[in-house]
Write an enzyme that holds these catalytic residues in place. Structure first.
Site, PDB file in Angstrom:
ATOM      1  N   CYS A 120       0.817  -1.214   0.000  1.00 18.08           N
ATOM      2  CA  CYS A 120       0.000   0.000   0.000  1.00 18.08           C
ATOM      3  C   CYS A 120       0.856   1.271   0.000  1.00 18.08           C
ATOM      4  O   CYS A 120       0.369   2.348  -0.330  1.00 18.08           O
ATOM      5  CB  CYS A 120      -0.929  -0.012   1.206  1.00 18.08           C
ATOM      6  N   HIS A 168      -8.673   3.473  -2.325  1.00 18.13           N
ATOM      7  CA  HIS A 168      -7.309   3.002  -2.062  1.00 18.13           C
ATOM      8  C   HIS A 168      -6.794   2.112  -3.196  1.00 18.13           C
ATOM      9  O   HIS A 168      -6.646   0.902  -3.039  1.00 18.13           O
ATOM     10  CB  HIS A 168      -7.316   2.246  -0.715  1.00 18.13           C
TER      11      HIS A 168
END
Ligand SMILES: [Zn+2]
Lengths: 138, 391
Positions: free
Chosen positions: B85, B338
């Site tokens: 991430c 995201h």
């Protein structure tokens, strides 16, 4: 440099309910699950030891949304356990209905068994993981 | 080392089921960044790209090379970064070094993901690859499960009743949706309530659906330039004044510090020191709220609250515009979305626009913001922090 305790050896021992770790000859620190060098001082002078496999639950979660290929296992409870020797390891909790596991489980004493994850198309073969059950009724 | 400036950016809308390919999303964001920076593709000397799961989602590896070709940056060096991430922020941090060193004057940093193309079961499987495949995945670890365990540990460690913590966590999600509703790039542009969060389906105890960020498709891009070049192209240069990064092993290996994340404390200290600022100087922050509890834990490591108390910040609105430290005024990962490879670049884009004062029209400008912080977490424990400043 060759591993003192590689994953295959660790996993094969776990299949016999033996939890192996490493004790550092330089600083005395115990590392479990194993790493190539001591987690505390990075010394590679470590010896393989067998740990008790008992400890206390530090945290948990009961998972309802499982990854691809493991849907039939849900719901299941994952725990992190502080071993009597110090290190924390992760595994699953059994013998309790996952839906009933709550904050009261934290601090409970558990002992180690094992279950083999056979692997999937993204794994490099099987892997044993700790399967914990509570020592006393909760 | 030379000062490095962010001179412009581009951003697609983040969404589920984008009709575009990952390469198209990446090219659109990149061209917008080039146009907004008043340069042409031929001015780009190198491309730094973030993309994590292109091979799983579209069967596409090495997207950085195709991107360079797609937008006419022919034969330039094109490099991809991967840090789960945190991928996009790692790309920005490393790209900045090439400019700071004097090797290049103008570079493109871009990132993309098409996570929803995988569907939830495969997406959950691939996201679980950012936990340890030997010691975590066999026990059924998923990404929400990591933060779910941190939530229970947090409640136990700081003696906060779980119900109380859950309510504070719900406030985090409610605030994210509040600002997401004002952000035209956000995946979710609608308000939610605490009751709605607490009434949602359980993903992994204690996390419910609205405690979790979504799977997303989308791309973001920024142009970095040397100070000299930046001053010619913009009258509002924003500088990357500090950066830090730290890594760690699987969650249980961090036992001596949990629920604190040691890597974050190390990374942000590096970034603050390099920029000559502290948490009290941060006017606006984008932090890694992959899960509601993650925001609370992050805010403490970044120095915005004492350990065990950050939930109160959201409860009291101290993280809103006008509060002590405005956090995730973009809607954050929760509401904005995201798309892994794009996330960090989107955070840099957002802070840059805040420092340039460009968000008045959207009703989410932190007025007079001069110093901003970016915080991104990858997997079990890569953390990258960037401090951005305007003069
Ligand atoms: Zn040692």
């Amino acid at each position: 440099m060759k591993y003192k305790l590689d994953f295959r050896t660790y996993s094969d021992a776990l299949k016999k309910n033996q939890l192996l770790g490493l004790k550092c000859r330089s600083c005395g620190n115990i590392t479990c699950p194993p790493t190539m060098v001591c987690r505390k001082c990075a010394s590679f002078d470590q010896e393989v030891i067998q740990l008790s496999g008992t400890g206390k639950i530090k945290t948990f979660t009961t998972t309802y949304v499982a990854p691809m290929g493991r849907e039939v296992e849900a719901p299941y409870t994952i725990v992190m356990v502080a071993l009597d020797e110090g290190p924390w390891i992760s595994g699953n909790l059994i013998d309790i209905d996952p839906a009933r596991v709550d904050m009261n489980i934290i601090g409970c004493w558990v002992m180690l068994g094992n279950k083999v994850f056979p692997g999937d198309c993204y794994s490099s073969g099987e892997a044993a993981r700790p399967l914990f059950s509570t020592v006393r009724n909760i | 080392m030379r000062r490095v400036s962010v001179i412009g950016g581009g951003h697609t809308r983040f969404m589920a089921n984008s009709p575009n390919t990952g390469l198209e999303l990446l090219a659109e964001a990149s061209m917008d960044a080039i146009i907004n920076s008043k340069i042409s593709p031929q001015d780009i000397q190198a491309v730094y790209c973030g993309n994590v799961l292109g091979d799983f989602s579209e069967g596409q590896g090495m997207i950085q090379s195709y991107l360079a070709n797609e937008i006419g940056c022919n034969y330039v060096p094109a490099t991809k970064f991967e840090g789960a991430c945190a991928t996009g922020t790692i790309a920005v941090q490393n790209a900045a070094m090439w400019v700071a060193s004097g090797t290049y004057d103008i570079v493109l940093v871009c990132g993309v993901e098409k996570a929803t193309a995988m569907g939830t079961p495969l997406a959950t499987r691939t996201f679980a690859m950012f936990s340890d495949s030997r010691f975590e995945y066999p026990a059924g670890f998923t990404f929400p499960a990591v933060f779910a365990m941190l939530a229970h540990l947090y409640a136990s460690h700081y003696h906060i009743p779980l119900e109380k913590l859950k309510e504070q966590m719900a406030h985090v999600s409610v605030q994210s949706h509040h600002y997401g509703a004002k952000n035209p790039h956000a995946q979710f542009q609608k308000e939610i309530t605490v009751e709605k969060v607490l009434g949602g389906p359980i993903v992994t105890t204690p996390l419910q659906l609205l405690d979790c960020c979504p799977f997303s498709d989308g791309a973001a891009a920024v142009i970095l330039a040397s100070e000299e070049v930046a001053k010619k192209l913009t009258d509002k240069p924003v500088y990357i004044a500090g950066s830090g990064q730290a890594s760690s092993g699987h969650l249980a290996s961090q036992y001596q510090y949990l629920p604190r994340i040691r890597a974050r404390e190390i990374a942000v200290k590096q970034a603050y020191k390099m920029a000559g600022v502290g948490p009290e100087d941060i006017d606006v922050c984008e932090l890694h709220d992959c899960f509601s509890i993650a925001s609370i834990i992050a805010a403490e490591s970044l120095g915005f609250a004492e350990f065990g108390t950050a939930g109160i910040l959201w409860e009291k609105g101290e993280t809103k515009i006008g509060g002590k430290t405005p956090i995730n005024i973009s809607g954050g990962l929760k509401a904005k979305g995201h798309p892994l490879g794009a996330t960090g670049i989107s955070q840099v884009y957002e802070i840059t626009r805040q420092l340039r004062g460009e968000l008045m029209d959207q009703g989410r400008q932190v007025e007079g913001a001069k110093v901003g912080l970016v915080d991104t977490l990858g997997g079990d424990g890569i953390i990258v922090n960037l401090v951005l400043k305007r003069d």
